[in-house]
Write a protein that holds these residues in place. Sequence first.
Motif, PDB file in Angstrom:
ATOM      1  N   PRO A  63       0.816  -1.209   0.000  1.00  0.00           N
ATOM      2  CA  PRO A  63       0.000   0.000   0.000  1.00  0.00           C
ATOM      3  C   PRO A  63       0.852   1.262   0.000  1.00  0.00           C
ATOM      4  O   PRO A  63       1.930   1.302   0.580  1.00  0.00           O
ATOM      5  N   THR A  64       0.316   2.268  -0.644  1.00  0.00           N
ATOM      6  CA  THR A  64       0.821   3.625  -0.505  1.00  0.00           C
ATOM      7  C   THR A  64      -0.354   4.465  -0.037  1.00  0.00           C
ATOM      8  O   THR A  64      -1.428   4.423  -0.636  1.00  0.00           O
ATOM      9  N   LEU A  65      -0.149   5.184   1.034  1.00  0.00           N
ATOM     10  CA  LEU A  65      -1.219   5.991   1.616  1.00  0.00           C
ATOM     11  C   LEU A  65      -0.883   7.459   1.436  1.00  0.00           C
ATOM     12  O   LEU A  65       0.201   7.911   1.831  1.00  0.00           O
ATOM     13  N   LYS A  66      -1.789   8.195   0.805  1.00  0.00           N
ATOM     14  CA  LYS A  66      -1.620   9.634   0.672  1.00  0.00           C
ATOM     15  C   LYS A  66      -2.509  10.316   1.705  1.00  0.00           C
ATOM     16  O   LYS A  66      -3.722  10.114   1.731  1.00  0.00           O
ATOM     17  N   TYR A  67      -1.882  11.103   2.552  1.00  0.00           N
ATOM     18  CA  TYR A  67      -2.595  11.806   3.615  1.00  0.00           C
ATOM     19  C   TYR A  67      -2.377  13.297   3.397  1.00  0.00           C
ATOM     20  O   TYR A  67      -1.305  13.822   3.684  1.00  0.00           O
ATOM     21  N   GLY A  68      -3.398  13.956   2.856  1.00  0.00           N
ATOM     22  CA  GLY A  68      -3.198  15.329   2.416  1.00  0.00           C
ATOM     23  C   GLY A  68      -2.202  15.326   1.271  1.00  0.00           C
ATOM     24  O   GLY A  68      -2.418  14.672   0.251  1.00  0.00           O
ATOM     25  N   ASP A  69      -1.076  16.007   1.470  1.00  0.00           N
ATOM     26  CA  ASP A  69      -0.022  16.027   0.458  1.00  0.00           C
ATOM     27  C   ASP A  69       1.132  15.091   0.815  1.00  0.00           C
ATOM     28  O   ASP A  69       2.127  15.020   0.078  1.00  0.00           O
ATOM     29  N   ASP A  70       1.005  14.386   1.922  1.00  0.00           N
ATOM     30  CA  ASP A  70       2.085  13.523   2.389  1.00  0.00           C
ATOM     31  C   ASP A  70       1.869  12.075   1.982  1.00  0.00           C
ATOM     32  O   ASP A  70       0.735  11.594   1.895  1.00  0.00           O
ATOM     33  N   ILE A  71       2.977  11.361   1.747  1.00  0.00           N
ATOM     34  CA  ILE A  71       2.942   9.967   1.355  1.00  0.00           C
ATOM     35  C   ILE A  71       3.507   9.107   2.485  1.00  0.00           C
ATOM     36  O   ILE A  71       4.576   9.403   3.048  1.00  0.00           O
TER      37      ILE A  71
END
Length: 229
Positions: A63-71
């Motif tokens: 998985p890659t999780l994008k939280y706002g602009d952060d990875i």
Amino acid sequence: MASLKALVPPKPITLYSSVVCPWAARTWIVLTQANVEFEYVEIDLKNKPEWFLKEVNPGGKVPTLKYGDDIIIESAITTEFVADLFPEAQLIPRDPFLRAQSRLMADRFSEFLFPIYREVYYSGNPGSDAKIFDAIDKFLPYLKDAKPFFGGSDHLTLAEILIAPFLSRIYLVLESGLVGDETLKTLASDPKYEYFNTWAQNILATPGLKGTFDKTANLAWVKERYASV
């Protein structure tokens, strides 16, 4: 206990995942189990989109999780991040000792049962019943008060979410008829393994699993693997 009300993250969440990846499933399960609002993006692991590699994760992993602009990457990290972000979902024991024990349970599952997952799921060779049951015997002391879940919880805990994708795939293969069915029969009928099997079946029946585990896609992937062995 996770609320039925949708949980809205402080920043938008996007999960880049794959239906056939058990590692990515960890984060998908935790988001679904906690009823978090998020966007799901399916990534074809055999033909990863150029935009994903250039704009999201050059490593190409899910998985890659994008939280706002952060990875955020790596399955154990992304999964724990979600659990920490939503304490109201109560996925991590508040008691420090129980938290340590739950992490130990996940670690011991990886030590004892992950090799069984690899044999069953990747090569179609579950080995002897004794090998599988020996692994369960070693794991059971770390499965604390699973009534129905770790520590007496009435819902999935983080440790079980980390375990669930691999456990569900072991059962998928055993139930599929692709390998001998004696192991499954013993798990379902032998009182010695009733505790483990009941715990496993409870996990498979949770919203987090039922809402994320595509049996058809994963079984097709297994058959493809077997054909190449």
